[in-house]
Design an enzyme around this catalytic site. Sequence first.
Site, mmCIF file in Angstrom:
data_model
loop_
_atom_site.group_PDB
_atom_site.id
_atom_site.type_symbol
_atom_site.label_atom_id
_atom_site.label_comp_id
_atom_site.label_asym_id
_atom_site.label_seq_id
_atom_site.Cartn_x
_atom_site.Cartn_y
_atom_site.Cartn_z
ATOM 1 C CB CYS A 8 -6.957 3.485 5.077
ATOM 2 S SG CYS A 8 -6.803 3.043 6.781
ATOM 3 N NE ARG A 14 -3.377 3.904 3.975
ATOM 4 C CZ ARG A 14 -3.663 2.975 2.876
ATOM 5 N NH1 ARG A 14 -3.234 3.424 1.492
ATOM 6 N NH2 ARG A 14 -3.929 1.922 3.215
ATOM 7 C CG ASP A 122 -0.560 0.455 4.446
ATOM 8 O OD1 ASP A 122 -0.271 1.100 5.446
ATOM 9 O OD2 ASP A 122 -1.433 -0.309 4.509
#
Length: 150
Positions: A8, A14, A122
């Site tokens: 990420c 994440r 996100d």
Amino acid sequence: MVKVLMVCLGNICRSPLAEGILKSKTFLKDVQVDSAGTSNYHIGSKPDVRSIEVANKNNIDIFDQRGRQFVVSDFDRFDLIYAMDNSNYKNIVALARGDEDKKKVKLILNEIFPGENLDVPDPYTGGIQGFNSVFKMLDEACELISKNIS
């Protein structure tokens, strides 16, 4: 052994969740899982406390993970590289040295929704509900990844 990298932006929300989830689904298999970020914002940092909390709630421990930045040599070290979103996918592919490197890079949600090129949102600037939602998406994708690499 299959080696999988989750990527990420900062490697604190994440991708640490994706790493922990896939490890929990493949711990008896010959699979190695790691995570990284395309930025250098959080090198050496623990995962976001909300990621840790959501993982713990689901019996997954990610506390000992530390953020690191994606590097070109990761193409040599990993068989599969999963980007959490299109922006990070582009950043990873931009570092590829050729088609062999590019073939390793996939969008993680394409495991659930083939060819749709969807982003894992996100959750960093939101509340815990965003982390719960991301966990569910990643759990479903990692379930399919686990089945495909076994």
